[in-house]
Write a protein that holds these residues in place. Structure first.
Motif, PDB file in Angstrom:
ATOM      1  N   LEU A 136       0.656  -0.776   0.343  1.00 47.22           N
ATOM      2  CA  LEU A 136       0.035   0.002   0.043  1.00 47.22           C
ATOM      3  C   LEU A 136       0.971   0.902   0.491  1.00 47.22           C
ATOM      4  O   LEU A 136       1.455   1.661   0.930  1.00 47.22           O
ATOM      5  CB  LEU A 136      -0.880  -0.169   1.530  1.00 47.22           C
ATOM      6  CG  LEU A 136      -1.752   1.001   0.841  1.00 47.22           C
ATOM      7  CD1 LEU A 136      -2.847   1.034  -0.082  1.00 47.22           C
ATOM      8  CD2 LEU A 136      -2.114   0.998   2.979  1.00 47.22           C
ATOM      9  N   GLY A 137       0.804   2.109  -1.311  1.00 48.82           N
ATOM     10  CA  GLY A 137       1.627   3.095  -0.922  1.00 48.82           C
ATOM     11  C   GLY A 137       0.990   4.329  -0.444  1.00 48.82           C
ATOM     12  O   GLY A 137       0.073   4.780   0.808  1.00 48.82           O
ATOM     13  N   ALA A 138       2.258   4.943   0.389  1.00 50.39           N
ATOM     14  CA  ALA A 138       1.951   6.081   1.786  1.00 50.39           C
ATOM     15  C   ALA A 138       0.777   7.489   0.428  1.00 50.39           C
ATOM     16  O   ALA A 138       0.095   7.264   2.132  1.00 50.39           O
ATOM     17  CB  ALA A 138       3.056   6.510   1.190  1.00 50.39           C
ATOM     18  N   ASP A 139       1.004   7.532  -0.149  1.00 53.93           N
ATOM     19  CA  ASP A 139      -0.154   8.501  -0.479  1.00 53.93           C
ATOM     20  C   ASP A 139      -1.467   8.097  -0.493  1.00 53.93           C
ATOM     21  O   ASP A 139      -2.809   8.530   0.413  1.00 53.93           O
ATOM     22  CB  ASP A 139      -0.309   8.857  -2.074  1.00 53.93           C
ATOM     23  CG  ASP A 139       1.269  10.335  -1.834  1.00 53.93           C
ATOM     24  OD1 ASP A 139       1.285  10.522  -1.214  1.00 53.93           O
ATOM     25  OD2 ASP A 139       1.720  10.070  -2.907  1.00 53.93           O
ATOM     26  N   GLU A 140      -1.757   6.552  -1.012  1.00 52.25           N
ATOM     27  CA  GLU A 140      -3.060   6.021  -0.812  1.00 52.25           C
ATOM     28  C   GLU A 140      -3.451   5.695   0.816  1.00 52.25           C
ATOM     29  O   GLU A 140      -4.496   5.723   0.989  1.00 52.25           O
ATOM     30  CB  GLU A 140      -3.124   4.350  -1.822  1.00 52.25           C
ATOM     31  CG  GLU A 140      -4.219   4.580  -2.044  1.00 52.25           C
ATOM     32  CD  GLU A 140      -4.855   3.113  -3.029  1.00 52.25           C
ATOM     33  OE1 GLU A 140      -5.425   3.162  -3.891  1.00 52.25           O
ATOM     34  OE2 GLU A 140      -3.410   2.187  -2.741  1.00 52.25           O
ATOM     35  N   LYS A 141      -2.786   5.734   1.454  1.00 50.32           N
ATOM     36  CA  LYS A 141      -2.567   5.379   2.934  1.00 50.32           C
ATOM     37  C   LYS A 141      -2.863   6.087   3.899  1.00 50.32           C
ATOM     38  O   LYS A 141      -4.295   6.119   4.133  1.00 50.32           O
ATOM     39  CB  LYS A 141      -1.189   4.722   3.753  1.00 50.32           C
ATOM     40  CG  LYS A 141      -1.348   4.323   4.641  1.00 50.32           C
ATOM     41  CD  LYS A 141      -0.280   4.219   5.569  1.00 50.32           C
ATOM     42  CE  LYS A 141       0.543   2.846   5.054  1.00 50.32           C
ATOM     43  NZ  LYS A 141       1.917   3.200   6.240  1.00 50.32           N
ATOM     44  N   LYS A 142      -2.129   7.525   2.922  1.00 51.94           N
ATOM     45  CA  LYS A 142      -3.518   8.745   3.739  1.00 51.94           C
ATOM     46  C   LYS A 142      -4.549   9.166   3.507  1.00 51.94           C
ATOM     47  O   LYS A 142      -4.993   9.791   4.372  1.00 51.94           O
ATOM     48  CB  LYS A 142      -2.213   9.660   3.282  1.00 51.94           C
ATOM     49  CG  LYS A 142      -0.676  10.009   3.847  1.00 51.94           C
ATOM     50  CD  LYS A 142      -0.053  10.837   2.776  1.00 51.94           C
ATOM     51  CE  LYS A 142      -0.808  12.599   3.715  1.00 51.94           C
ATOM     52  NZ  LYS A 142       0.786  13.801   2.828  1.00 51.94           N
TER      53      LYS A 142
END
Length: 636
Positions: A136-142
Motif C-alpha cells: 500500500l503506497g504512502a499517498d493512498e494510505k494517507k
C-alpha cells in the motif's frame, strides 16, 4: 492455525463473560481473520469499503428519522402488504416509540436502525491495521486513513443527532478487556462535538478535492464533504436543542457529570458560521454551483415557467457526476421512486407495481410560498381564507394545472418549488415518457373511478399529494415501468447557503450580510429577494428586518428548499420546532370522493404524538441493565 483458534477462543470467552458487549460494539470480532483482511492492498481496500457499507444504507429513507418523523410524509398503517417498506419509522409520529423495543434503534442495530457502533468498530479496526499491507503506497494510505476518520466522525454524528451525549469510541478495546472497561459512559455534548470536529479536521487535509475517476470512485469522501459535515455538526451544537437547553440540565452521568451545557454559548454560532463559509468557499473553488436543468436530446422549446420547475426538480434527480450542486450523495441509487409517483395513465391504474403510498399532508403543501415568494397566510394579494374553494384550470396556468380540470384554489399562484416538489389532483406532470410541454399528463386523484389506483384501495395515496421531487422526470410508469435512477443528495450547495445565512443571523449580523445567501437560492427558484418580496407583498413587510423575523424566514426557506431530502426533520429537532410542526392533526383530502366539492374537504389522517422526550431516542432498557454506567435519556 493454532493462533487463530487461540484468538477465536478468547473472543467466545470474552463475549460469554461480558454480555454487555451486545449493546455497544467496542471489541473486534473475527479476530483471527484480521491479519488476512490486511495481508495486501486489495484485501485492505475491501475492508475500507466495508467501513463505507453502513453509511450507504441511509439511502433507505423509511429508516431515516429525518424523513419519517418530520411531518412531511404520512405512510398508511393499515396495509396488509407493505411492499418492501418497513413502517416502523413512519409510525413513530403515532406515538409508538418506547424504551423496551425502540423503533429505528441505531444504537443496537434493531428495528430499522443501522448497526452504527459496529460500523465505528470497523473503522477503528481499519486504522489499527492500516500499516500491515506492505504494497500500500504512502499517498493512498494517507487518503484511506482520512476517509476512515471521516466515516468514524460521521457515524458518531448519526448517533449524536439521535441520542445526544454518547460514548466516544476512539479505539477498540482489547479482546481481554475487563467488564468494567467495557461498561463505557456517555460523554458530554461538548466533548462529543469537539471529538467529531477534530477527526474531520484531521481528515480534510488528506482528502481529495474532487473525484477524478467517477466510474470507479464516485461516492468516496472528498474534502468538500468533510468540511460541509463539520459545518453541520457545529450548527447542530450551536442550536437550541444542544446549546443551553433548560430541559436537559438534570441529565447527568451516575458520577454526577452534566451531559448537556447548562448555559447558552453564543460563540458556538461563530464557529458554525466560520465553518460554513470555509465549506462554501472550498466547494465553489472545486466547481460547485447551483444546478440548472440539462435537457436531453428529446426535450426542447421549454417555456420559462417549466424550465424553472425542471431546474428545481432535477437538482435532486440529475446524475451526480453532472450535478454541480451535489456536494455529497449516497452512492446506491434511490430505491423508493415507486412510492412517490401517482398513476398517470389508464394502463398504470391497472398496474399496481408503483404503490404511490408516500403521502404528503396538506400542512406540508401549505408551507410553500405564493408566486410572490411569501407565505400563503402573509400574502396580502392571495385569497388565503377561500383557498379550499374550487377553481378550473385555464390556459394561463396550463403548464402547472390541467386545462379545464377543476382543482382547489390553493393550487394556483404558487411558487415554482411547489410545482416541482409536489404532485396533486389536477397538477401537470412533465415526463413519464411525455416531454412535450403542450401535452403533459396531469394527475387525476379523485375517487375510485379515477386514475387513483387498483381495487385494493388502501394502497392509494391517503392524502392526495405525492413527493414529486423524489421522482426522476425520465422515469416511466404505464403498463410496465422504467426507472431512471439517481442518487439522493445528502448535502447540496443550496443547503449550505441557507445554513450559512442561519448562522450569520444567529450571530446578529445585518440583513445586508445575511440576505444575499438566501436570495441566491430564491433566485434559482424564480423568486425575488427577501427584502423586495416582503416589502411589496407581505402583511408583515418589516418581518425580515428583525433577527426573530428573519429566523422564521430562514427556517421556512430551508424547509421548502430541502423538502423531502431528510434534512428538514433534523433541522426541526435542533431548532426545537418539531412540536409546532406536529401540533395539529396531519390532514389530507377525501380521496374516495369523485366530485371536486366533496373531495376537497380536509380529513384527519394522523394525530401526531410528540413531547419533550421525543427529541432524543431512548436507549434500549436492557442495555441499561447490562451496563450500569449508562443513563437513560430524559423521561424514557
Amino acid at each position: 492455525m493454532k493462533s487463530y483458534y487461540k484468538y477465536l477462543f478468547m473472543a467466545v470467552f470474552a463475549i460469554s463473560c461480558v454480555s454487555c458487549k451486545k449493546y455497544l460494539d467496542v471489541t473486534p470480532d473475527n479476530v483471527g481473520t484480521i491479519d488476512y483482511a490486511f495481508r495486501n492492498r486489495n484485501e485492505a481496500e475491501n475492508y475500507l469499503f466495508t467501513c463505507y457499507a453502513t453509511i450507504q444504507q441511509l439511502t433507505y429513507v423509511q429508516n431515516n428519522p429525518g424523513f419519517t418523523t418530520s411531518g412531511e410524509i404520512i405512510f398508511p398503517n393499515n396495509l396488509t402488504d407493505f411492499q418492501g417498506i418497513d413502517p416502523t419509522g413512519f409510525n413513530l409520529i403515532r406515538g409508538t416509540q418506547n424504551a423496551a423495543n425502540p423503533g429505528l434503534n441505531y444504537w443496537d442495530g434493531y428495528n430499522g436502525g443501522q448497526a452504527t457502533w459496529k460500523a465505528i468498530r470497523r473503522c477503528n479496526t481499519m486504522l489499527e491495521n492500516i500499516d500491515k499491507p506492505i504494497d500500500l503506497g504512502a499517498d493512498e494510505k494517507k487518503r484511506w486513513i482520512a476517509e476512515v476518520k471521516f466515516l468514524k466522525a460521521y457515524y458518531h454524528f448519526v448517533l449524536f443527532r439521535l441520542y445526544g451525549p454518547i460514548p466516544i469510541v476512539d479505539v477498540n478495546l482489547p479482546i481481554n478487556s475487563s467488564t468494567d472497561e467495557v461498561r463505557v459512559k456517555r460523554a458530554p455534548v461538548d466533548s462529543v462535538v469537539n471529538y467529531m470536529v477534530r477527526l474531520l479536521d484531521q481528515a480534510a487535509v488528506d482528502l481529495p478535492p474532487v473525484i477524478l475517476n467517477p466510474t470507479k470512485e464516485l461516492g468516496r469522501i472528498t474534502q468538500p464533504i468533510a468540511l460541509a459535515v463539520k459545518a453541520q455538526i457545529l450548527a447542530t451544537a450551536a442550536s437550541p436543542l444542544f446549546n443551553g437547553n433548560p430541559d436537559y440540565i438534570s441529565v447527568k452521568n451516575k458520577d454526577g457529570k452534566a451531559l448537556f451545557p447548562a448555559a447558552y454559548d453564543a460563540t458556538k454560532w461563530d464557529k458554525a458560521a466560520a465553518a460554513c463559509l470555509t465549506a462554501i468557499t472550498n466547494a465553489e473553488a472545486n466547481g460547485a454551483a447551483l444546478h440548472k436543468f440539462i435537457a436531453t436530446a428529446s426535450v426542447n422549446g421549454l417555456n420559462d415557467s417549466l424550465k424553472t420547475v425542471l431546474d428545481l426538480q432535477t437538482t435532486i434527480t440529475e446524475k451526480w457526476e453532472l450535478n454541480t450542486e451535489t456536494i455529497w450523495a449516497l452512492n446506491p441509487v434511490f430505491p423508493d421512486q415507486s412510492y412517490c409517483m401517482p398513476r398517470l395513465t389508464s394502463k398504470a391504474a391497472a398496474n399496481p407495481s408503483f404503490q404511490g403510498t408516500f403521502a404528503v399532508p396538506i400542512q406540508e403543501q401549505e408551507l410553500f410560498y405564493t408566486h410572490n415568494g411569501v407565505p400563503i397566510n402573509e400574502d396580502k394579494t392571495w385569497d388565503y381564507v377561500n383557498r379550499y374553494d374550487t377553481r378550473t384550470g385555464d390556459d394561463a396556468n396550463r403548464f402547472y394545472i390541467g386545462n379545464g380540470y377543476t382543482t382547489v384554489k390553493a393550487h394556483f399562484d404558487r411558487e415554482p418549488r411547489f410545482y416541482a416538489d409536489i404532485a396533486f389532483d389536477g397538477g401537470t406532470w412533465f415526463g413519464n415518457g411525455q416531454v412535450n410541454q403542450n401535452s403533459q399528463y396531469y394527475v387525476q386523484a379523485r375517487g375510485s373511478g379515477a386514475l387513483a389506483g387498483p381495487t385494493d384501495r388502501v394502497r392509494l395515496n391517503i392524502t392526495g399529494y405525492w413527493p414529486k421531487k423524489l421522482v426522476n422526470y425520465l422515469t416511466v410508469y404505464d403498463d410496465g415501468y422504467t426507472i431512471a435512477d439517481y442518487r439522493l443528495p445528502v448535502i447540496r450547495l443550496a443547503g449550505m447557503y441557507l445554513l450559512y445565512a442561519e448562522a450569520l443571523n444567529e450571530q446578529g449580523k445585518s440583513t445586508a450580510e445575511v440576505l444575499p445567501w438566501i436570495d441566491k437560492v430564491r433566485a434559482r427558484a424564480g423568486l425575488k429577494g427577501v427584502a423586495e418580496s416582503w416589502t411589496t407583498y407581505s402583511k408583515d413587510p418589516s418581518k425580515y428586518t428583525t433577527q426573530a423575523g428573519l429566523r422564521q424566514i430562514i427556517h421556512q426557506e430551508s424547509r421548502i428548499e430541502l423538502a423531502f431530502e431528510c434534512t428538514p426533520g433534523w433541522d426541526l429537532r435542533r431548532w426545537k420546532e418539531l412540536p409546532l410542526a406536529l401540533s395539529k392533526p396531519l390532514q389530507g383530502w377525501n380521496i374516495y370522493e369523485s366530485s371536486a366539492t366533496n373531495y376537497y374537504r380536509p380529513a384527519t389522517m394522523v394525530i401526531p404524538i410528540f413531547n419533550v422526550r421525543n427529541y432524543l431516542w431512548p436507549i434500549l432498557s436492557d442495555d441499561l441493565v447490562v451496563n450500569n454506567n449508562l443513563v437513560q435519556n430524559l423521561n424514557w
